[in-house]
Each structure stands twice: as C-alpha cells, then as structure tokens.
Design an enzyme around this catalytic site. Structure first.
Site, PDB file in Angstrom:
ATOM      1  N   CYS A  84      25.538  10.778  31.933  1.00  0.00           N
ATOM      2  CA  CYS A  84      24.631   9.602  31.777  1.00  0.00           C
ATOM      3  C   CYS A  84      25.452   8.501  30.949  1.00  0.00           C
ATOM      4  CB  CYS A  84      23.291   9.882  31.216  1.00  0.00           C
ATOM      5  SG  CYS A  84      22.748   8.714  31.057  1.00  0.00           S
ATOM      6  N   ASP A 100      -3.273  -4.570   9.758  1.00  0.00           N
ATOM      7  CA  ASP A 100      -3.438  -4.876   8.656  1.00  0.00           C
ATOM      8  C   ASP A 100      -5.277  -5.018   8.888  1.00  0.00           C
ATOM      9  OD1 ASP A 100      -1.293  -6.164   6.329  1.00  0.00           O
ATOM     10  OD2 ASP A 100      -1.404  -4.385   7.245  1.00  0.00           O
ATOM     11  N   LYS A 127      -5.890 -14.118   4.713  1.00  0.00           N
ATOM     12  CA  LYS A 127      -5.039 -13.509   5.125  1.00  0.00           C
ATOM     13  C   LYS A 127      -4.819 -14.245   6.905  1.00  0.00           C
ATOM     14  CE  LYS A 127      -4.280  -8.329   3.436  1.00  0.00           C
ATOM     15  NZ  LYS A 127      -3.244  -8.048   4.321  1.00  0.00           N
ATOM     16  N   CYS A 160      16.298  11.497  29.620  1.00  0.00           N
ATOM     17  CA  CYS A 160      16.838  11.348  30.606  1.00  0.00           C
ATOM     18  C   CYS A 160      17.840  13.135  30.532  1.00  0.00           C
ATOM     19  CB  CYS A 160      18.067  10.730  31.498  1.00  0.00           C
ATOM     20  SG  CYS A 160      19.542  11.244  32.593  1.00  0.00           S
ATOM     21  N   GLU A 186      -2.941 -20.456  -3.926  1.00  0.00           N
ATOM     22  CA  GLU A 186      -1.671 -20.805  -4.068  1.00  0.00           C
ATOM     23  C   GLU A 186      -1.280 -19.009  -2.704  1.00  0.00           C
ATOM     24  OE1 GLU A 186      -1.461 -16.887  -7.321  1.00  0.00           O
ATOM     25  OE2 GLU A 186      -2.615 -19.095  -8.220  1.00  0.00           O
ATOM     26  N   CYS A 223      21.733   6.762  35.081  1.00  0.00           N
ATOM     27  CA  CYS A 223      22.648   7.707  35.699  1.00  0.00           C
ATOM     28  C   CYS A 223      21.853   7.875  37.325  1.00  0.00           C
ATOM     29  CB  CYS A 223      23.160   8.843  35.472  1.00  0.00           C
ATOM     30  SG  CYS A 223      21.820  10.099  34.503  1.00  0.00           S
ATOM     31  N   GLU A 265      -7.322  -4.274  11.342  1.00  0.00           N
ATOM     32  CA  GLU A 265      -7.761  -3.218  11.813  1.00  0.00           C
ATOM     33  C   GLU A 265      -8.408  -2.586  10.631  1.00  0.00           C
ATOM     34  OE1 GLU A 265      -4.685  -2.677  14.789  1.00  0.00           O
ATOM     35  OE2 GLU A 265      -6.126  -2.977  16.302  1.00  0.00           O
ATOM     36  N   PHE A 266      -7.100  -2.263   9.868  1.00  0.00           N
ATOM     37  CA  PHE A 266      -7.638  -1.287   9.124  1.00  0.00           C
ATOM     38  C   PHE A 266      -8.583  -1.919   8.214  1.00  0.00           C
ATOM     39  CE2 PHE A 266      -6.514   1.782   6.122  1.00  0.00           C
ATOM     40  CZ  PHE A 266      -6.603   1.557   4.626  1.00  0.00           C
ATOM     41  N   ASP A 267      -8.599  -3.312   8.027  1.00  0.00           N
ATOM     42  CA  ASP A 267      -9.679  -3.836   7.004  1.00  0.00           C
ATOM     43  C   ASP A 267     -10.622  -3.633   7.799  1.00  0.00           C
ATOM     44  OD1 ASP A 267      -7.147  -6.689   5.382  1.00  0.00           O
ATOM     45  OD2 ASP A 267      -8.347  -4.233   4.908  1.00  0.00           O
ATOM     46  N   SER A 284      -6.550  -4.762  -6.756  1.00  0.00           N
ATOM     47  CA  SER A 284      -6.723  -5.439  -5.293  1.00  0.00           C
ATOM     48  C   SER A 284      -7.572  -6.656  -5.246  1.00  0.00           C
ATOM     49  CB  SER A 284      -6.345  -4.595  -4.019  1.00  0.00           C
ATOM     50  OG  SER A 284      -7.309  -3.879  -4.419  1.00  0.00           O
ATOM     51  N   LEU A 285      -7.191  -7.690  -4.420  1.00  0.00           N
ATOM     52  CA  LEU A 285      -7.905  -8.346  -3.660  1.00  0.00           C
ATOM     53  C   LEU A 285      -8.944  -8.300  -2.591  1.00  0.00           C
ATOM     54  CD1 LEU A 285      -5.155 -11.244  -3.618  1.00  0.00           C
ATOM     55  CD2 LEU A 285      -7.317 -10.613  -5.685  1.00  0.00           C
ATOM     56  N   CYS A 320      16.511   8.247  35.786  1.00  0.00           N
ATOM     57  CA  CYS A 320      17.141   7.581  34.340  1.00  0.00           C
ATOM     58  C   CYS A 320      17.844   5.980  35.366  1.00  0.00           C
ATOM     59  CB  CYS A 320      18.103   8.288  34.439  1.00  0.00           C
ATOM     60  SG  CYS A 320      19.483   7.879  32.828  1.00  0.00           S
ATOM     61  N   ARG A 364       3.099  -1.719  -9.381  1.00  0.00           N
ATOM     62  CA  ARG A 364       1.458  -0.830  -9.326  1.00  0.00           C
ATOM     63  C   ARG A 364       1.258  -0.027  -9.357  1.00  0.00           C
ATOM     64  NH1 ARG A 364      -1.982  -2.767  -4.716  1.00  0.00           N
ATOM     65  NH2 ARG A 364      -4.468  -1.804  -5.092  1.00  0.00           N
ATOM     66  N   ASP A 414       4.271 -11.747   0.300  1.00  0.00           N
ATOM     67  CA  ASP A 414       4.402 -10.007   0.709  1.00  0.00           C
ATOM     68  C   ASP A 414       5.753  -9.337   0.327  1.00  0.00           C
ATOM     69  OD1 ASP A 414       3.351  -8.446   2.161  1.00  0.00           O
ATOM     70  OD2 ASP A 414       4.083  -9.183   4.151  1.00  0.00           O
ATOM     71  N   GLU A 474       5.439 -10.911  -8.354  1.00  0.00           N
ATOM     72  CA  GLU A 474       5.990 -10.355  -6.507  1.00  0.00           C
ATOM     73  C   GLU A 474       6.824  -9.663  -6.788  1.00  0.00           C
ATOM     74  OE1 GLU A 474       2.611  -9.135  -5.016  1.00  0.00           O
ATOM     75  OE2 GLU A 474       2.704  -8.189  -3.248  1.00  0.00           O
ATOM     76  N   LYS A 508      -0.218 -15.746  -0.592  1.00  0.00           N
ATOM     77  CA  LYS A 508       0.266 -14.508  -1.247  1.00  0.00           C
ATOM     78  C   LYS A 508       1.695 -14.086  -0.678  1.00  0.00           C
ATOM     79  CE  LYS A 508      -2.841 -10.716  -0.765  1.00  0.00           C
ATOM     80  NZ  LYS A 508      -1.837  -9.975  -0.157  1.00  0.00           N
ATOM     81  N   TYR A 517       2.234 -15.034 -10.322  1.00  0.00           N
ATOM     82  CA  TYR A 517       1.389 -15.864 -10.274  1.00  0.00           C
ATOM     83  C   TYR A 517      -0.443 -14.830 -11.523  1.00  0.00           C
ATOM     84  CZ  TYR A 517       1.035 -11.126  -7.610  1.00  0.00           C
ATOM     85  OH  TYR A 517       1.536  -9.517  -6.911  1.00  0.00           O
TER      86      TYR A 517
HETATM   87  S1  IVH Z   1      -3.347 -11.941  -7.570  1.00  0.00           S
HETATM   88  C1  IVH Z   1      -6.536  -8.981 -10.379  1.00  0.00           C
HETATM   89  N1  IVH Z   1      -2.224 -13.520  -6.842  1.00  0.00           N
HETATM   90  O1  IVH Z   1      -1.653  -8.898  -3.515  1.00  0.00           O
HETATM   91  C2  IVH Z   1      -5.352  -9.764  -9.264  1.00  0.00           C
HETATM   92  N2  IVH Z   1      -2.196 -11.183  -5.912  1.00  0.00           N
HETATM   93  O2  IVH Z   1      -3.323  -8.070  -2.398  1.00  0.00           O
HETATM   94  C3  IVH Z   1      -4.357 -10.324  -9.597  1.00  0.00           C
HETATM   95  N3  IVH Z   1      -0.282 -10.675  -4.123  1.00  0.00           N
HETATM   96  O3  IVH Z   1      -1.983  -6.990  -5.882  1.00  0.00           O
HETATM   97  C4  IVH Z   1      -3.333 -10.449  -7.789  1.00  0.00           C
HETATM   98  N4  IVH Z   1       0.734 -13.131  -3.652  1.00  0.00           N
HETATM   99  O4  IVH Z   1       0.390  -7.555  -5.330  1.00  0.00           O
HETATM  100  C5  IVH Z   1      -2.489 -12.255  -6.577  1.00  0.00           C
HETATM  101  N5  IVH Z   1      -0.473 -15.672  -5.628  1.00  0.00           N
HETATM  102  C6  IVH Z   1      -1.170 -13.703  -5.414  1.00  0.00           C
HETATM  103  C7  IVH Z   1      -0.590 -13.166  -4.684  1.00  0.00           C
HETATM  104  C8  IVH Z   1      -0.985 -11.755  -5.189  1.00  0.00           C
HETATM  105  C9  IVH Z   1       0.512 -11.531  -4.236  1.00  0.00           C
HETATM  106  C10 IVH Z   1      -0.603  -9.280  -4.115  1.00  0.00           C
HETATM  107  C11 IVH Z   1      -0.707  -8.507  -5.103  1.00  0.00           C
HETATM  108  C12 IVH Z   1      -2.261  -7.944  -5.343  1.00  0.00           C
HETATM  109  C13 IVH Z   1      -1.897  -7.500  -4.067  1.00  0.00           C
HETATM  110  C14 IVH Z   1      -3.279  -7.611  -4.018  1.00  0.00           C
END
Ligand code: IVH
Length: 671
Positions: free
Chosen positions: A430, A32, A312, A424, A113, A409, A34-36, A82-83, A406, A136, A117, A173, A115, A225
């Site tokens: 084998c 994630d 993260k 092999c 709080e 074998c 590297e992607f970011d 997303s965040l 191998c 979503r 997964d 979630e 996050k 959340y």
């Molecule tokens: S708040 C408007 N709180 O993470 C933003 N998201 O990368 C509302 N997620 O789409 C999201 N834990 O699926 C929020 N404590 C948390 C979370 C959380 C997991 C997920 C959620 C969101 C994604 C964003």
C-alpha cells in the site's frame, strides 16, 4: 425525573473526565460551551441540594496547570480566580442590571475589553523591577516561571515613567501571535514533532519549557488587564490600566468605557468583527465595573469576582457544500474520512478539506451526498465537520458510506476490536503507508536525513528507487539526478544526509522503524532496556511488558513487527549499511537523545563541569559539537569570559546564548 444523587454523581464524573482531557491530555472532546452547560447544570443541582455538596466537586476547583515538575511552586498573594461566563448578550445586560441593583441604583460605568486566549500570568514588581512571574497553577499556587517570562520582549523588566507603587501585582495573558504559531507549527511539522492544537496550548506549553533559550526563540507576547496592590495610582480600573501602559506594559487599545446596556451591546457587535483581524487569538470579551470602590462593594464569590463577567464568542463555523468524501491512508494504515468541500472562508483561511474523524462519527453525523455541512476550526489545525444542515439536503441524496476496501491499494479493511479506526492491513503493498514510513524514517527526530521530505519520499518511491527504508542506503548520485528538480548539489545533500544518519544513536533508530504504537518516548525506553536490536528482536512479550510504559498491546506489536520477514530483512540491510544497532557501551543509562541533533558551539570558562565534559554531554545526549558560529548553529553554550566578537556574532544571527544551568536543565528535561 432523574434522581439528583445519580445525576450529580454522573455530572461530576463527566466533568472530571473533561477536565483531565483538557488540562492534562490537551485533547478536549467537547466544546467550551458544552462543558459550561454541564457545569451550570451541576452548579444548579448542588445549589438546590446543599446536602449533596462535596469539597472535591469540579464546581469547587479552578483548572490546574501544576505538576509537570521542574519549577518551584509559590503561593499567590491574591488567589487567581476565574470569571463567570456567558454566551449571550442578554446575560451581559442582566449582569449589568444586577450590578446596578446591588450598588443601590448607583450609576455604573463598565469597561469592555478583549478576552485574550492564552495562559494567565501574575507578575510582581518591586521597586519598579520585575521580581517574579508565576503561572495560574491551581489558582492558589503556581509555578515560578520568571526565567522564561524574562525572555518575552514585550514584558518590561524595569518600568518606565513614574507613579508606580513600590510593590504591586499585574495580571495578564501570555499569548502566541497567530503568525508565530503558524511558523512554529510549520517548523514542528517539518521536524515531525507533534503540532500544537491552538495558540493557547502553544503559549502554555512554551511557558512551561525548561529551557529559557527555547522560550526566547518562540516569540511569545503578553497583554495585561488587571492591576492589584495597595497604593494604586487611580480610583478606576480603566485609568490604572492606562497608567500601566505608560509604565511599559502592553495594554489593549480595544479597552473601552461603556455607560449603558446599548453601549455594551454595540461593543459586542463591533468587537466580534474587529477581533478577526487581530494578530492574537481572543475567545471573547470581558466586562468589568470601572470604579474600584464599587468593585470592593461587590466583592467576590468563591470562584470569581461579582464585578466582572466574560462574554464568550461562539466558535466560528462556516456552512458549505460537500463535493465528495475521500479517504486518507496514514503510515500505520489508518483510514480517515475527509470531506472535500466547496471552498469557504473560515477565520481568515480558505478551507477545502475537513476531517470526518472516523466511521462512527461519520455515521452519527449522517452525512449524505452534496449535503450542506458546518465546519469549525475548534482549535485544531485540521478543520472538522461538526454538523449537517439536513434542511438543505438534496432530495434522494444517498448517505455517504465508509469504504470497505483501501482506497489506495484495494485491500479489504480491518477494524481492530475496541478501536474506532479502520486499517488497511497491506503494509507492504500500500503506497501511502510505505511512503509514510519512508518519510517518518528520514524525519529530523528520527534519522534526520537532510534533503528528503514528504515530496521527495513520494518521488523516490514512484521512480522505483526507494521501496523500503533500507533502499535509502543504496542511493547513488546517478539515481538522484534522474529525479525532477534534482541537481548535483541537492543530490549531494541527500547522500551526505544518508551518510550522517549512520551516527544517529540507537534510540532514534528504534523510533525510526515505525513499529506500531512505538512513539519517541517508548522507543527510548525499549532501546535502553534492550541495549541492542538483536536483543530487542529476541525479547518475548512477557519480557517486553516488564519495560516501563510497555503494555500488552505495544509488546504484541513489537513481537509481530520483528516476526515479519520483510522487516527482518530491512534490519539486516540497515545493519550492513552501518546504521547503529546498539546503545553505546559506556554510560548508556545517562545518555539520551534530548538534544535531537541540535548543534552547539562552546565558548568561555565553566564552573560546574569542564569544557570536555560538556562536549561529551552534548554528544551523548544526541547533540553535535561544532567549532564556529554560523547561521546553522542552534545554541551557544557560554561560560564566563566568552569573547565579545563571538557574542556579537551570535546576537547578530539571533542564536540563543545559554549558560551552564540552562544547558543542564535542558538535559534534565529529557531524562
Ligand atoms: S480579568 C479576577 N481580563 O481569562 C479576574 N481575564 O476565564 C481577573 N483573561 O484567568 C481576570 N483576558 O487568564 C481578565 N481581559 C481580561 C482577560 C482575562 C483573558 C483570562 C485570564 C483569566 C481567565 C478567566
């Protein structure tokens, strides 16, 4: 300096590829982080060159889980954004400073709080009752998964307490707890079904299952959340979430109000330790501005709220010494290098072996004898080696070389052009390949021979009793009693399983044969098109490639497979033993093996089809009809007027009771 036009095009291409691997194939090839990093680079370039912007750029989209079919799509009332992500506590501090400045220096309380997964969900409650649950999706529209979500026990269907608005939305979630994830994967391994890479994929995959009964069985959970609506009870996020908890929602007790950068940093340090003993997976923390008035002032960017940021955690990795590299040989002969390690603790389990993937990756890592290696779980079941600590290399240590022969074998390995794997070629001499094919043949989704697993397959081979799949049909009780750990009962179980496998439908027989690159779906397609094994054996490559999903590589593999005298001989012996060699004569197009040997008890009165029709459907889709409910029953198909005693028994044994429409969607799922 590189030309921005070219660099932007390249980044977009790469990011689109990674998105596809992650969301569609479930096979991410980078972390994630590297992607970011790539995404941030593209965002910066697009900002610097607004003239090069493109509405279809990956920076303009939030990942989608739409499009698998089977669910109604509905628009979100509020888009699911997303965040913004960060990996450094400093950036969290900077975000807090920025937020204070944007609020003209006002005091800001933030909420820290976990996050979670899993997979995001939006629930709508009307008059205190769950009205709708939507995934979503692409952030604007998602799939209506209400029927599945209703099976999740921790989600209230009717609210408790008082003070909830007549109409509101709550986001959370859907997660699969570690214990449940491990149980499910153990079951899938036993049934030789593909394993879920991590609890997130398992939760998302389960939520999109078309059978609510199956969802109910898988022990999903949900943490909430975010509360949205016009008449929320309180003026702060924290208090609203406490109210939601009092209405029956699961809200994490880790949620904490924080008042300074120091408190935020201390929260990060504390949670990075505490999260390791949680029953569910988390991939970071989320910080949110507490006051709803301040949230409103701060507003949103196109993709995420300015009032929140995600921090993260770096993937957990451990450092340990390499003892030696061994090489595993799979059922199809693929040789995989495996690092055998000094035992090390990683995310709660002791790791002793980790994959080195293939020769190319092993060479890139440049592993030397006795090196200190970094191992990561990275979501996969099997940990992998991600790096070498070259500073700790023992002087004069030799590089580890990939084997040329191998390890089982001794045959010289071959490498198929364009592929990374060494194979092999000695299919018949084998041992791990032969035992692997026997193990595959008897697996639950193949011939489903009860009483034989990987260990017994190896035992049967070592004792000289089973040297190929056809030998299974010559086993006698006396043979089995010679094996360690076998008594009359276990021997009988194997013999019964072998006999029962004679009624396994043709599609599964084709899959059971271990034809190169022929997986379950391809096997079903070629079985249905060919109609019989005789016909399949006679088909040319050109005829085979005319079948949907069969390309030249698979077609060549099939022709080659049946050209081998030992395979033809095995087929003839299976035929003589009574194994099914053709599709059933009638209705062959509608039949499938979607029920995969599961047993059903039918009870009650039905509206859409007759009882006998349902019985016939169960048979023709690979299921079994049984007369009475026992702990071995997989499902009860219930119409109206099902007897209360039966219902009680099913409930007591925890057997899912499904209705007509659920059953019919189960069949559709496999079509
Ligand atoms: S708040 C408007 N709180 O993470 C933003 N998201 O990368 C509302 N997620 O789409 C999201 N834990 O699926 C929020 N404590 C948390 C979370 C959380 C997991 C997920 C959620 C969101 C994604 C964003």
């Amino acid at each position: 300096m590189t030309d921005p036009v070219q660099r932007i095009a390249q980044l977009r291409r790469e990011l689109n590829d990674h998105n596809h691997r992650y969301y569609v194939l479930n096979e991410p090839s980078i972390s994630d982080r590297e992607f970011d990093t790539l995404m941030h680079e593209l965002e910066a370039l697009e900002k610097a060159h607004p003239e090069l912007d493109d509405p279809l750029s990956p920076t303009h989209r939030v990942g989608s889980d739409l499009g698998r079919g089977g669910f109604t799509q509905v628009a979100h009332i509020h888009p699911m954004l997303s965040l913004a992500n960060t990996y450094s506590p400093d950036e969290v501090d900077q975000w807090l400073e920025r937020t204070r400045t944007a609020l003209m220096g006002e005091d800001v309380t933030i909420v820290g709080e976990l996050k979670f997964d899993g997979t995001g969900i939006s629930l709508i409650y009307e008059h205190g009752r769950l009205a709708r649950a939507v995934t979503r999706g692409d952030g604007t529209r998602g799939d209506d998964v209400t029927a599945n979500v209703k099976t999740i026990r921790s989600i209230p269907l009717e609210l408790r307490g008082t003070g909830w608005p007549e109409l509101f939305e709550i986001r959370g979630e859907i997660v699969m707890p570690w214990a449940e994830f491990e149980r499910l994967n153990a079951e899938r391994a036993f049934n030789e079904e593909p394993l879920f890479a991590n609890p997130r994929n398992a939760a998302a995959g389960t939520l999109k299952t078309l059978s609510p009964a199956e969802v109910a069985r898988r022990g999903l959970d949900a943490c909430f959340y975010y509360l949205l609506g016009d008449n929320l009870p309180c003026a702060t996020h924290y208090d609203n979430m406490q109210a939601a908890r009092s209405w029956g929602f699961k809200v994490s007790s880790a949620m904490t109000r924080l008042h300074s950068v120091e408190e935020a940093d201390a929260f990060i340090r504390r949670m990075d330790t505490e999260r390791r003993s949680l029953p569910v997976a988390t991939d970071g923390l989320v910080f949110k501005v507490d006051s709803l008035r301040q949230q409103l002032n701060l507003g949103f960017t196109a993709k995420s709220p300015r009032w929140a940021i995600a921090y993260k955690f770096a993937a957990e990795r451990a450092r340990t010494r390499l003892r030696f590299v061994s090489f595993d040989v799979g059922r199809m002969g693929t040789v995989t290098p495996v690092a055998n390690l000094e035992p090390v603790l990683l995310s709660g389990t002791v790791v002793r072996r980790a994959s080195l993937h293939n020769e190319d990756i092993m060479r890139q890592l440049d592993v030397h004898e006795s090196d200190m290696l970094y191992v990561e779980k990275g979501g996969e079941i099997i940990p992998k080696i991600v790096d070498v600590d070259t500073s700790a290399r023992v002087e004069g240590a030799a590089p580890v070389r990939f084997v040329s022969h191998c390890p089982a074998c001794g045959a010289p390995l071959v490498r198929v052009e364009g592929e990374a794997a060494w194979v092999c070629p000695d299919k018949w001499g084998c041992e791990p390949q032969i035992v692997g094919r026997i193990e595959h043949f008897v697996g639950r989704r193949m011939m489903n021979i009860d009483g034989i697993g990987g260990e017994t397959a190896a035992q049967l081979y070592a004792a000289g009793l089973v040297r190929g799949i056809a030998d299974l049909y010559d086993l006698t009780e006396a043979d089995l009693l010679r094996l360690d750990g076998f008594g009359p009962r276990s021997a009988q179980r194997v013999l019964d399983g072998v006999r029962a496998s004679l009624s396994v439908p043709f599609e599964r027989v084709v899959y059971a044969l271990s034809i190169p690159n022929v997986g379950e779906t391809t096997a079903r397609k070629i079985a249905r098109t060919a109609g019989s094994l005789d016909r399949l054996m006679a088909m040319s490559e050109a005829e085979l490639t005319a079948i949907e999903d069969v390309g030249p590589r698979i077609a060549a593999g099939i022709v080659e497979y049946f050209a081998v005298p030992a395979n033809r001989e095995a087929v003839e012996r299976l035929r003589a033993a009574g194994v099914c060699m053709e599709m059933p004569p009638s209705d062959s197009a509608a039949a499938s093996d979607v029920l995969g040997g599961r047993s059903f008890v039918i009870s009650g009165v039905f509206e859409l089809h007759s009882r006998d029709e349902y019985k016939a459907m169960i048979e023709s889709h690979g299921g079994r009809n049984v007369g009475s409910i026992s702990k071995k029953t997989d499902f009860v198909l219930a119409g109206s007027n099902m007897g209360p005693a039966k219902l009680e028994k099913a409930q007591k044994l925890g057997i899912p009771v499904i209705g007509e429409s659920e059953f019919l969607s189960m069949l559709q799922e496999g079509q």
